[in-house]
Design a protein around this motif. Structure first.
Motif, mmCIF file in Angstrom:
data_model
loop_
_atom_site.group_PDB
_atom_site.id
_atom_site.type_symbol
_atom_site.label_atom_id
_atom_site.label_comp_id
_atom_site.label_asym_id
_atom_site.label_seq_id
_atom_site.Cartn_x
_atom_site.Cartn_y
_atom_site.Cartn_z
ATOM 1 N N LEU A 190 0.836 -1.199 0.000
ATOM 2 C CA LEU A 190 0.000 0.000 0.000
ATOM 3 C C LEU A 190 0.874 1.253 0.000
ATOM 4 O O LEU A 190 1.719 1.411 0.880
ATOM 5 C CB LEU A 190 -0.897 0.045 1.243
ATOM 6 N N PRO A 191 0.677 2.136 -0.975
ATOM 7 C CA PRO A 191 1.379 3.414 -0.927
ATOM 8 C C PRO A 191 0.636 4.360 0.016
ATOM 9 O O PRO A 191 -0.505 4.107 0.396
ATOM 10 C CB PRO A 191 1.280 3.920 -2.370
ATOM 11 N N GLN A 192 1.291 5.438 0.394
ATOM 12 C CA GLN A 192 0.613 6.478 1.170
ATOM 13 C C GLN A 192 -0.128 7.367 0.175
ATOM 14 O O GLN A 192 0.467 7.854 -0.792
ATOM 15 C CB GLN A 192 1.622 7.300 1.962
ATOM 16 N N VAL A 193 -1.418 7.573 0.408
ATOM 17 C CA VAL A 193 -2.230 8.420 -0.466
ATOM 18 C C VAL A 193 -2.991 9.394 0.417
ATOM 19 O O VAL A 193 -3.728 8.980 1.311
ATOM 20 C CB VAL A 193 -3.218 7.581 -1.313
ATOM 21 N N VAL A 194 -2.807 10.684 0.151
ATOM 22 C CA VAL A 194 -3.506 11.716 0.920
ATOM 23 C C VAL A 194 -4.112 12.732 -0.038
ATOM 24 O O VAL A 194 -3.590 12.963 -1.130
ATOM 25 C CB VAL A 194 -2.572 12.438 1.929
ATOM 26 N N THR A 195 -5.226 13.322 0.382
ATOM 27 C CA THR A 195 -5.830 14.399 -0.394
ATOM 28 C C THR A 195 -4.849 15.558 -0.422
ATOM 29 O O THR A 195 -4.225 15.888 0.587
ATOM 30 C CB THR A 195 -7.163 14.834 0.238
ATOM 31 N N TYR A 196 -4.710 16.169 -1.578
ATOM 32 C CA TYR A 196 -3.732 17.232 -1.755
ATOM 33 C C TYR A 196 -4.438 18.428 -2.388
ATOM 34 O O TYR A 196 -4.640 18.466 -3.596
ATOM 35 C CB TYR A 196 -2.589 16.730 -2.639
ATOM 36 N N GLY A 197 -4.883 19.346 -1.564
ATOM 37 C CA GLY A 197 -5.640 20.494 -2.067
ATOM 38 C C GLY A 197 -7.114 20.171 -2.101
ATOM 39 O O GLY A 197 -7.776 20.127 -1.074
ATOM 40 N N SER A 198 -7.621 19.887 -3.282
ATOM 41 C CA SER A 198 -9.050 19.607 -3.441
ATOM 42 C C SER A 198 -9.320 18.104 -3.383
ATOM 43 O O SER A 198 -8.395 17.296 -3.411
ATOM 44 C CB SER A 198 -9.537 20.185 -4.765
#
Length: 88
Positions: A33-41
């Motif tokens: 699993l990669p790290q995935v985060v909301t970035y802006g919108s």
């Protein structure tokens, strides 16, 4: 303490996405699993993976894996070359 980096990509989609869904889609191609985060919108994410981080010259393979994991979300009709133009 040892800090390790990763390969980071910013991907913008046409519609809002769920970060967990993106991570799950990429877990197969990346093997973890990669790290995935909301970035802006809500339609843009920052993806960080440690996939082949210590291997120089692996950038094309990493791009292939990113495209493989996300092509269903961005639309199967988009080519890898076009897809990669929108990755930061």
């Amino acid at each position: 303490m040892t800090l390790t980096g990763g390969r980071t990509f910013v991907v913008r989609f046409d519609k809002p996405v769920i970060t967990e869904d993106i991570a799950t889609k990429l877990a197969g191609p990346f093997g973890a699993l990669p790290q995935v985060v909301t970035y802006g919108s809500e339609n843009q994410v920052k993806i960080t993976t440690k996939y082949k981080i210590n291997e120089s010259g692996a950038e094309n393979e990493v791009d292939d894996k990113l495209y493989e994991g996300l092509k269903d979300i961005v639309g199967g009709n988009i080519s890898k070359d076009v897809f990669l133009q929108y990755i930061h």
